[in-house]
Scaffold this motif. Structure first.
Motif, PDB file in Angstrom:
ATOM      1  N   ASN A  95       0.828  -1.201   0.000  1.00  0.00           N
ATOM      2  CA  ASN A  95       0.000   0.000   0.000  1.00  0.00           C
ATOM      3  C   ASN A  95       0.870   1.260   0.000  1.00  0.00           C
ATOM      4  O   ASN A  95       0.509   2.274  -0.609  1.00  0.00           O
ATOM      5  N   ASP A 123       0.654   4.274  -2.689  1.00  0.00           N
ATOM      6  CA  ASP A 123       0.535   5.679  -2.309  1.00  0.00           C
ATOM      7  C   ASP A 123       1.626   6.515  -2.974  1.00  0.00           C
ATOM      8  O   ASP A 123       1.379   7.642  -3.420  1.00  0.00           O
ATOM      9  N   ALA A 177       0.703   7.173  -6.563  1.00  0.00           N
ATOM     10  CA  ALA A 177      -0.315   8.223  -6.642  1.00  0.00           C
ATOM     11  C   ALA A 177       0.311   9.606  -6.448  1.00  0.00           C
ATOM     12  O   ALA A 177      -0.060  10.566  -7.129  1.00  0.00           O
ATOM     13  N   THR A 193      -7.022  11.667 -13.633  1.00  0.00           N
ATOM     14  CA  THR A 193      -8.192  10.906 -13.200  1.00  0.00           C
ATOM     15  C   THR A 193      -8.180   9.494 -13.779  1.00  0.00           C
ATOM     16  O   THR A 193      -8.511   8.514 -13.080  1.00  0.00           O
ATOM     17  N   GLU A 225      -5.569   7.559 -11.888  1.00  0.00           N
ATOM     18  CA  GLU A 225      -6.025   7.325 -10.517  1.00  0.00           C
ATOM     19  C   GLU A 225      -7.105   6.248 -10.480  1.00  0.00           C
ATOM     20  O   GLU A 225      -7.165   5.449  -9.532  1.00  0.00           O
ATOM     21  N   ARG A 226      -7.935   6.197 -11.514  1.00  0.00           N
ATOM     22  CA  ARG A 226      -8.963   5.166 -11.561  1.00  0.00           C
ATOM     23  C   ARG A 226      -8.322   3.766 -11.618  1.00  0.00           C
ATOM     24  O   ARG A 226      -8.823   2.814 -11.015  1.00  0.00           O
ATOM     25  N   VAL A 256      -7.174   2.893  -8.195  1.00  0.00           N
ATOM     26  CA  VAL A 256      -8.316   2.477  -7.371  1.00  0.00           C
ATOM     27  C   VAL A 256      -8.653   1.012  -7.635  1.00  0.00           C
ATOM     28  O   VAL A 256      -8.921   0.243  -6.709  1.00  0.00           O
ATOM     29  N   ASP A 257      -8.622   0.602  -8.911  1.00  0.00           N
ATOM     30  CA  ASP A 257      -8.872  -0.809  -9.241  1.00  0.00           C
ATOM     31  C   ASP A 257      -7.821  -1.710  -8.592  1.00  0.00           C
ATOM     32  O   ASP A 257      -8.140  -2.795  -8.093  1.00  0.00           O
ATOM     33  N   ALA A 297      -6.080  -1.024  -5.839  1.00  0.00           N
ATOM     34  CA  ALA A 297      -6.326  -1.029  -4.398  1.00  0.00           C
ATOM     35  C   ALA A 297      -7.515  -1.925  -4.044  1.00  0.00           C
ATOM     36  O   ALA A 297      -7.498  -2.629  -3.027  1.00  0.00           O
ATOM     37  N   ASN A 298      -8.552  -1.907  -4.876  1.00  0.00           N
ATOM     38  CA  ASN A 298      -9.711  -2.769  -4.622  1.00  0.00           C
ATOM     39  C   ASN A 298      -9.332  -4.245  -4.735  1.00  0.00           C
ATOM     40  O   ASN A 298      -9.792  -5.079  -3.947  1.00  0.00           O
TER      41      ASN A 298
END
Length: 297
Positions: free
Chosen positions: A152, A156, A159, A177, A180-181, A184-185, A187-188
């Motif tokens: 993680n 970070d 990002a 964006t 970043e999307r 997010v995928d 991280a999920n």
């Protein structure tokens, strides 16, 4: 993950010799006792017991396989997202913007490779330091490795580098964006893997199948000896071994990220990501990982 089309005899023997020996000894004792002190045991209750147990074990194995398959799906998503990170960085951070931009693109791509290796090590409860330092300098690796969750921390940091590129004007807010999307995928997917790793099957799913399977194996020769006679040790051992094998299947699959021959082949998938991203940078890449003794790690 075992990739050979048929199981090897040596591996089967290593997995089953202990319960096979215990079953055989017990079956022989019951058979000898029957011929010395004859007794009668009704077979119907044992038949009903075995039927109910088979359904119970099948339900448990399905639950375990669902966990294993979900882990494989999450790693498939990770492979795609990693490629998208490298593709996006390569498309948005152009060569004509200068060496600093190229260095940033390279840093983002190498951090993603380090990230997947770190995540693999975390899921297998291994130290990720060596893998991270293969792709990052000591200064870059120090901050994420100092965290409780190094993977993680690497995410970070990626990002933060994307935000830095936006503030410098190297990418616009729409491109930020989009990148970043993708993060997010990623991280999920990591969150889903950690959920599987840190949330075992409920205790009832583990205790009761084990208890009732062993109880069934103990009762099995008592119910069969009157019918099979001297052949009881063979018939009872084989039948009991089938139930123990089904029980073991659930144990093997319940943790898809355990460092065993039955887990999701994370090392091979990390190697796939490493190859694709290094080639995107134009760097030499290693060969795909090959099975060792029929096992792909």
């Amino acid at each position: 993950m075992i990739v050979t089309p048929s199981p090897r005899l040596k591996r089967i023997v290593l997995d089953v010799w202990k319960p096979l020996l215990a079953l055989g000894i017990w079956d022989v004792l019951v058979t000898v006792t029957y011929f010395v002190f004859p007794f009668t045991a009704p077979s119907l209750p044992l038949t009903l017991f075995g039927t109910a147990l088979a359904l119970f074990l099948g339900f448990r194995d399905n639950s375990a396989y669902q966990r294993w398959w979900e882990g494989r799906i999450l790693w498939g998503s990770m492979i795609n997202a990693s490629r998208n990170v490298a593709r996006g960085a390569g498309a948005f951070l152009a060569e004509e913007d200068g060496q600093e931009v190229l260095d940033l693109r390279r840093s983002i791509t190498l951090r993603q490779i380090a990230y997947v290796h770190a995540l693999r090590c975390q899921l297998r409860r291994q130290d990720p330091s060596a893998e991270v330092r293969r792709f990052l300098s000591d200064d870059e690796a120090a901050e994420p490795l100092g965290r409780r969750n190094p993977a993680n921390g690497l995410l970070d940091g990626t990002a933060g580098r994307i935000e830095h590129a936006m503030r410098k004007g190297w990418i616009d807010t729409i491109q930020q964006t989009q990148l970043e999307r993708i993060l997010v995928d990623i991280a999920n997917a990591q969150g889903g893997m950690e959920r599987l790793k840190n949330t075992p099957l409920p205790n009832q799913y583990r205790f009761f199948p084990t208890f009732f399977t062993r109880l069934f194996c103990v009762l099995l020769p008592i119910g069969l000896v009157e019918t099979l006679g001297i052949a009881t040790p063979i018939g009872s051992t084989i039948a009991g071994l089938m139930f123990l094998a089904v029980l073991q299947i659930g144990e093997d699959l319940v943790d898809p990220f355990a460092d065993t021959i039955h887990d999701v082949p994370m090392t091979a998938m990390c190697r796939t990501i490493e190859i694709d991203l290094l080639e995107a940078l134009g760097d030499p890449a290693p060969e795909p990982l090959q099975p060792t003794d029929g096992v792909l790690w």
